[in-house]
Design a protein around this motif. Sequence first.
Motif, PDB file in Angstrom:
ATOM      1  N   GLN A 226       0.853  -1.185   0.000  1.00 52.56           N
ATOM      2  CA  GLN A 226       0.000   0.000   0.000  1.00 52.56           C
ATOM      3  C   GLN A 226       0.886   1.231   0.000  1.00 52.56           C
ATOM      4  N   THR A 228       1.262   5.331  -0.042  1.00 52.26           N
ATOM      5  CA  THR A 228       0.483   6.490   0.363  1.00 52.26           C
ATOM      6  C   THR A 228       1.364   7.731   0.388  1.00 52.26           C
ATOM      7  N   HIS A 230       1.498  11.791   1.891  1.00 54.21           N
ATOM      8  CA  HIS A 230       0.901  12.710   2.859  1.00 54.21           C
ATOM      9  C   HIS A 230       1.423  14.117   2.585  1.00 54.21           C
ATOM     10  N   TRP A 262      -3.762   7.410  -2.076  1.00 51.29           N
ATOM     11  CA  TRP A 262      -3.704   6.123  -1.377  1.00 51.29           C
ATOM     12  C   TRP A 262      -3.908   5.048  -2.435  1.00 51.29           C
TER      13      TRP A 262
END
Length: 276
Positions: A226, A228, A230, A262
């Motif tokens: 996963q 991601t 930010h 994401w």
Amino acid sequence: MILLVGRAFIFVYISFGVNPVFGQSGCQTSYTNMAIDGNDLTSVSGPSSSCCQHCQQQTGCAASTWTSANGGICWLKNDTQPLYASTGAFSVILAPSADQTYGLKLVYNSTNLFTDFEFTTHGCCGFVNSVDKNTATGSGLIGIQNDKAYIGLDNVTVLPWNNTHGRNSVTLKSLHTLNSGLVILNVDHVPTGPGIWPAFWTSSQSWPDSGEIDIVESIWSYDHNQMTLHASQGCAMPVNDSKYFTGSFGRNKNGTAATDCWVHDPSRIYKTALKD
């Protein structure tokens, strides 16, 4: 800054290189039915066979994309990405000269991983108890095996149901900081299962203002990586970004695509390459 969160046994080798600068050398790679989106310097009319020469003659050109519109146009680019599928397009990328390739700047392995990374104990992640270097060494959470560094977690201790924290684990943060480059993580094994949270992140001193990139992350029995991003002002990707990658967006609580950076990696990395 590199933040390596240990939630499982991980054999680690990390290397860093600086960005290459593209020069006026020959065309190295070509892609049929692929186009480079944006990053246009200029355009030149002509057949696809002339695009490489036009790019070589254009200052700052790193690649080109040819399209058949108006009899044929070479779009000269200052970058090689992002590539996406486009029927009829033809893209070429200049080869960097010998002094313009990636250069190795930093290597972390069994000789320096546990000295060039800080053991953080403030508990950044989850319910685990991140311990210092002496505790990690004494309890076998870190060590060297066959000239490779490993990072682990306590899989023996039985904790009371009302304990204020979880099992002992290891969280490492690099002492060096970088603002660009190519990062290569070479990992022999990352297991999956209940209570497991292996992760490899880049982060910053000022979070989230300066951003965070979660490169490798998995929880429990996930077999997909996963990824991601930010950022303080949020991070949004248009739904059609799927033309640039083969992953899929994560899902919000209501089941809609989470286009806030994401992404699920479809490679099933934990089921194949990293899992016994």
